[in-house]
Design an enzyme around this catalytic site. Structure first.
Site, PDB file in Angstrom:
ATOM      1  N   SER A 143       0.875  -1.166   0.000  1.00 30.50           N
ATOM      2  CA  SER A 143       0.000   0.000   0.000  1.00 30.50           C
ATOM      3  C   SER A 143       0.910   1.213   0.000  1.00 30.50           C
ATOM      4  O   SER A 143       2.085   1.118   0.398  1.00 30.50           O
ATOM      5  CB  SER A 143      -0.871  -0.005   1.260  1.00 30.50           C
ATOM      6  OG  SER A 143      -1.438   1.263   1.497  1.00 30.50           O
ATOM      7  N   TYR A 156      -2.437  -0.249  10.778  1.00 30.46           N
ATOM      8  CA  TYR A 156      -2.339  -0.572   9.350  1.00 30.46           C
ATOM      9  C   TYR A 156      -1.031  -0.057   8.761  1.00 30.46           C
ATOM     10  O   TYR A 156      -0.322  -0.783   8.051  1.00 30.46           O
ATOM     11  CB  TYR A 156      -3.525   0.043   8.610  1.00 30.46           C
ATOM     12  CG  TYR A 156      -3.611  -0.309   7.147  1.00 30.46           C
ATOM     13  CD1 TYR A 156      -4.095  -1.552   6.744  1.00 30.46           C
ATOM     14  CD2 TYR A 156      -3.226   0.596   6.160  1.00 30.46           C
ATOM     15  CE1 TYR A 156      -4.186  -1.877   5.398  1.00 30.46           C
ATOM     16  CE2 TYR A 156      -3.314   0.276   4.816  1.00 30.46           C
ATOM     17  CZ  TYR A 156      -3.800  -0.961   4.441  1.00 30.46           C
ATOM     18  OH  TYR A 156      -3.884  -1.287   3.110  1.00 30.46           O
TER      19      TYR A 156
END
Length: 264
Positions: A143, A156
């Site tokens: 990501s 995250y």
């Protein structure tokens, strides 16, 4: 002729968003694909759509036995394994550390890291031997949160940063037999869910009011990605003819996040 004719892949988290887009693109490029996910209904729908080009395995990436069963089923069905794609993940709905109740922090950390980091390592461990035999590769979904702050919350972003080191170390350990790379998507319109119980306001990414417009305006290319926008990178990295010397590399697919302009 496709870029992946004759190859076999295994994709975890393969029934929604980027995962199912990878599966469909791999099949279109000539590959046979094992698909591992938790949702039995979604797996059945994908099987009906793609037929004998795929084999589906219901399982939990946080369990070693399920990962081994996914690898074994793929190899038994298609005779080999050329690419392992670790893609399953959960989000944390941008939850800051000071907004996580202290009594929930340890449990939330363990649950998110079990999927987003441990699940990748378990799948990789199970895939090593067949990938050595085929001189294959591993590809991990990261990501833009693996490189920059603000794309998620503390859990995250920390987990995604950990995967950068994992890719580099695995590439070091598994060379010269197995190539290890990653793709780093930016904001994407997907139904990605957040960890249950962490944030009461949590909804899937593509249901956040204003999310798509805000994400598009944050990058130079001025649009949010669809899952299909990233799949060419996964094809390139899986192709033995076109990326045979590429390892320990992460392709950014984020609309130019690094060169975004300051507000004002």
């Amino acid at each position: 002729m496709g870029w992946l004719d004759g190859q076999v892949a295994l994709v975890t988290g393969g029934t929604g968003g980027i995962g199912s887009a990878i599966v469909r693109r791999y099949v279109a490029e000539g590959a046979k694909v094992g698909v591992m996910a938790r949702d039995a209904t979604a797996l059945q729908q994908l099987q009906e759509e793609l037929g004998d080009a795929v084999v589906t395995i219901q399982g939990d990436v946080t369990r070693y036995q399920d990962n081994q069963r996914a690898v074994d089923t793929t190899v038994e069905t298609f005779g080999r394994l050329d690419t392992f794609v670790a893609n399953a993940a959960v989000f944390d709905y941008f939850t800051r550390l000071d907004r996580i109740e202290p009594e929930k922090l340890e449990e939330s950390f363990q649950k998110l890291f079990a999927v987003n980091v441990q699940g990748y390592l378990l799948g990789a461990r199970c895939a090593i031997e067949p990938l050595r035999q085929s001189k294959g590769s591993m590809i991990f979904t990261l990501s833009n949160s693996a490189f920059y702050a603000g794309g998620g919350g503390i859990l995250y972003v920390t987990a995604k940063h950990a995967l950068v080191g994992m890719i580099r170390q695995l590439a070091y350990e598994l060379a010269p037999d197995i190539r290890v790379n990653g793709v780093s998507p930016g904001a994407t319109s997907t139904p990605m869910k957040s960890l249950e119980g962490l944030n009461k306001r949590s909804v899937p990414l593509n249901e956040i009011p204003g999310f798509e417009q805000a994400a598009a305006e944050a990058v130079p290319l001025k649009r949010i990605a669809n899952p299909e926008d990233h799949t060419g990178h996964y094809v390139l990295l899986a192709s033995k003819q076109n990326s045979g010397l590429t390892t320990a590399h992460i392709i950014h697919s984020d609309g130019g996040w690094e060169i975004r302009k300051a507000a004002g």
